[in-house]
Scaffold this active site. Structure first.
Site, PDB file in Angstrom:
ATOM      1  N   SER A   1       1.009   4.231   0.850  1.00 48.38           N
ATOM      2  CA  SER A   1       0.140   4.996   1.751  1.00 48.38           C
ATOM      3  C   SER A   1       0.452   6.488   1.746  1.00 48.38           C
ATOM      4  CB  SER A   1       0.346   4.438   3.169  1.00 48.38           C
ATOM      5  OG  SER A   1      -0.073   5.347   4.157  1.00 48.38           O
ATOM      6  N   GLY A   2      -0.584   7.290   1.630  1.00 49.81           N
ATOM      7  CA  GLY A   2      -0.404   8.738   1.722  1.00 49.81           C
ATOM      8  C   GLY A   2      -0.055   9.152   3.143  1.00 49.81           C
TER       9      GLY A   2
ATOM     10  N   ASP B   1      -2.362   4.835  -3.036  1.00 45.60           N
ATOM     11  CA  ASP B   1      -3.325   5.683  -2.333  1.00 45.60           C
ATOM     12  C   ASP B   1      -3.233   7.066  -2.967  1.00 45.60           C
ATOM     13  OD1 ASP B   1      -4.771   7.146  -0.516  1.00 45.60           O
ATOM     14  OD2 ASP B   1      -3.370   6.887   1.152  1.00 45.60           O
TER      15      ASP B   1
ATOM     16  N   ASP C   1      -1.172  14.340   7.023  1.00 46.04           N
ATOM     17  CA  ASP C   1      -1.734  13.754   5.795  1.00 46.04           C
ATOM     18  C   ASP C   1      -2.930  14.616   5.356  1.00 46.04           C
ATOM     19  OD1 ASP C   1      -2.424  11.987   3.779  1.00 46.04           O
ATOM     20  OD2 ASP C   1      -3.441  10.593   5.132  1.00 46.04           O
TER      21      ASP C   1
ATOM     22  N   HIS D   1     -14.154   2.888   5.005  1.00 46.61           N
ATOM     23  CA  HIS D   1     -13.273   3.163   6.133  1.00 46.61           C
ATOM     24  C   HIS D   1     -14.098   3.646   7.328  1.00 46.61           C
ATOM     25  CE1 HIS D   1      -9.415   3.436   7.813  1.00 46.61           C
ATOM     26  NE2 HIS D   1      -9.049   4.652   7.471  1.00 46.61           N
TER      27      HIS D   1
ATOM     28  N   ARG E   1     -13.204   4.701  -2.700  1.00 48.02           N
ATOM     29  CA  ARG E   1     -13.222   4.696  -1.231  1.00 48.02           C
ATOM     30  C   ARG E   1     -14.262   5.683  -0.724  1.00 48.02           C
ATOM     31  NH1 ARG E   1      -7.836   5.900   2.434  1.00 48.02           N
ATOM     32  NH2 ARG E   1      -8.803   7.023   4.161  1.00 48.02           N
TER      33      ARG E   1
ATOM     34  N   TRP F   1       0.876  -1.179   0.000  1.00 51.80           N
ATOM     35  CA  TRP F   1       0.000   0.000   0.000  1.00 51.80           C
ATOM     36  C   TRP F   1       0.906   1.218   0.000  1.00 51.80           C
ATOM     37  CZ3 TRP F   1      -4.432   2.356  -0.648  1.00 51.80           C
ATOM     38  CH2 TRP F   1      -4.923   3.349   0.195  1.00 51.80           C
TER      39      TRP F   1
HETATM   40  C1  SPV Z   1      -3.307   5.784   4.433  1.00 56.76           C
HETATM   41  O1  SPV Z   1      -2.594   4.873   4.893  1.00 56.76           O
HETATM   42  O2  SPV Z   1      -2.840   6.774   3.853  1.00 56.76           O
HETATM   43  C2  SPV Z   1      -4.774   5.710   4.552  1.00 56.76           C
HETATM   44  C3  SPV Z   1      -5.352   4.969   5.658  1.00 56.76           C
HETATM   45  O3  SPV Z   1      -5.440   6.303   3.731  1.00 56.76           O
HETATM   46  S1  SPV Z   1      -5.807   6.078   6.920  1.00 56.76           S
HETATM   47  O4  SPV Z   1      -4.636   6.874   7.282  1.00 56.76           O
HETATM   48  O5  SPV Z   1      -6.302   5.294   8.052  1.00 56.76           O
HETATM   49  O6  SPV Z   1      -6.865   6.946   6.406  1.00 56.76           O
HETATM   50 MG    MG Z   2      -4.393   7.790   2.725  1.00 60.52          MG
END
Ligand code: SPV
Ligand code: MG
Length: 290
Positions: A42-43, A81, A54, A186, A155, A40
């Protein structure tokens, strides 16, 4: 096999894919060695790596650069992401081409407004896009992808925004109508009740993706029992694991006035050499350096 195809094949074979967050090539290599099915991009993790929230602060170029670096060091398929898709449907068209060329096998696009607010923060301002506008973004992604193997995952943040299960279901249905291959739902509740209830109520044709960051009790066997969850993303596990390792080690070095104690509890440098594939470099030196 192209990576996007391999993600689909793995899903058909394994039923439930286990996807680990990666914020660097090293974390991706460790996830591959641990046996995960995919990564993943991930952002949240990349933002945290930069010491940033984020909140759409990193550019698409920064995320793509890291994704390319990750793709260069592992064979695992990568689920990217892409947050809100960096703008409107036109930005999504541009992003899909870039991410596909960079080596991603799938993208997740979320139905929040740009700039987004990170999902799990207490009291976060969570604004959702109009359904029709988000459908346009999904349709744009589907129309743009070069191969139908490339997964477009929609999502919904309806539960995160406190809009309730009915709105989450309605949005998910609308996104499937727009062509989404899978639905990521989520929740920020610290128990799996919202996600389990959504999953039981979901009668749509697209399988579900979950990110049990806030509700880790929803483990793989429990997710499998739901029947329609096909992908589990461990969304912030990598950066949290890395950060606690560094936090503890750095504090001990200061407290002890040196690395004499911590030294035996951190990874031996030989193990880092192995992860860097030093053996291959040594072999190349023997062969080519004259
Ligand atoms: C990420 O890992 O960037 C996600 C998951 O989008 S969360 O941070 O839980 O939204
Ligand atoms: Mg994210």
């Amino acid at each position: 096999m192209p990576p996007a195809k391999s993600l689909r094949v793995r899903m058909a074979e394994n039923g439930l894919l286990q996807i680990m967050a990666a914020h660097s090539p090293l974390s991706a290599i460790l996830a591959e060695e641990a046996g995960f099915d995919g990564l993943w991009a991930s952002g949240f993790e990349l933002a945290a790596l930069y010491g940033l929230a984020d909140m759409s602060l990193l550019s698409m170029t920064q995320h793509l650069d890291m994704l390319r670096a990750i793709a260069g060091r592992t064979r695992l398929p990568i689920v990217a992401d892409i947050d809100t898709g960096y703008g409107n449907a036109i930005n999504v068209i541009h992003a899909i081409g870039e991410y596909e060329r960079a080596g991603a096998s799938a993208v997740v696009i979320e139905d929040k407004t740009f700039p987004k607010v990170t999902s799990l923060v207490a009291g976060g301002r969570q604004e959702l896009l109009r359904v029709e506008e988000f459908q346009g973004k999904i349709e744009a992604a589907i129309a743009t992808r070069a191969t139908p193997d490339f997964l477009v995952i929609a999502r919904t943040e309806a539960l995160i925004a406190g809009r309730g299960e009915q709105e989450a279901l309605d949005r998910a249905r609308a996104y499937v109508e727009a062509g989404a291959d899978m639905i990521l739902v989520h929740s920020k509740k610290n128990d799996p009740s919202e996600i389990e209830s959504f999953s039981r109520a979901w009668t749509g044709s697209a399988p579900l993706v979950i990110v049990p960051n806030a509700y880790p009790d929803l483990d793989a066997s429990r997710a499998k029992a739901l029947g329609n969850v096909r992908m589990m993303i461990y969304g912030n596990c990598g950066i949290r694991a890395a950060a606690i390792g560094m936090q503890e080690a750095f504090r001990r070095v200061m407290a002890d006035g040196g690395a004499q104690n911590v030294h035996k509890d951190i990874l031996p440098v030989e193990e880092i050499f192995r992860l860097q594939r030093m053996e291959e470099i040594k072999a190349a030196e023997t062969r080519f350096l004259r």
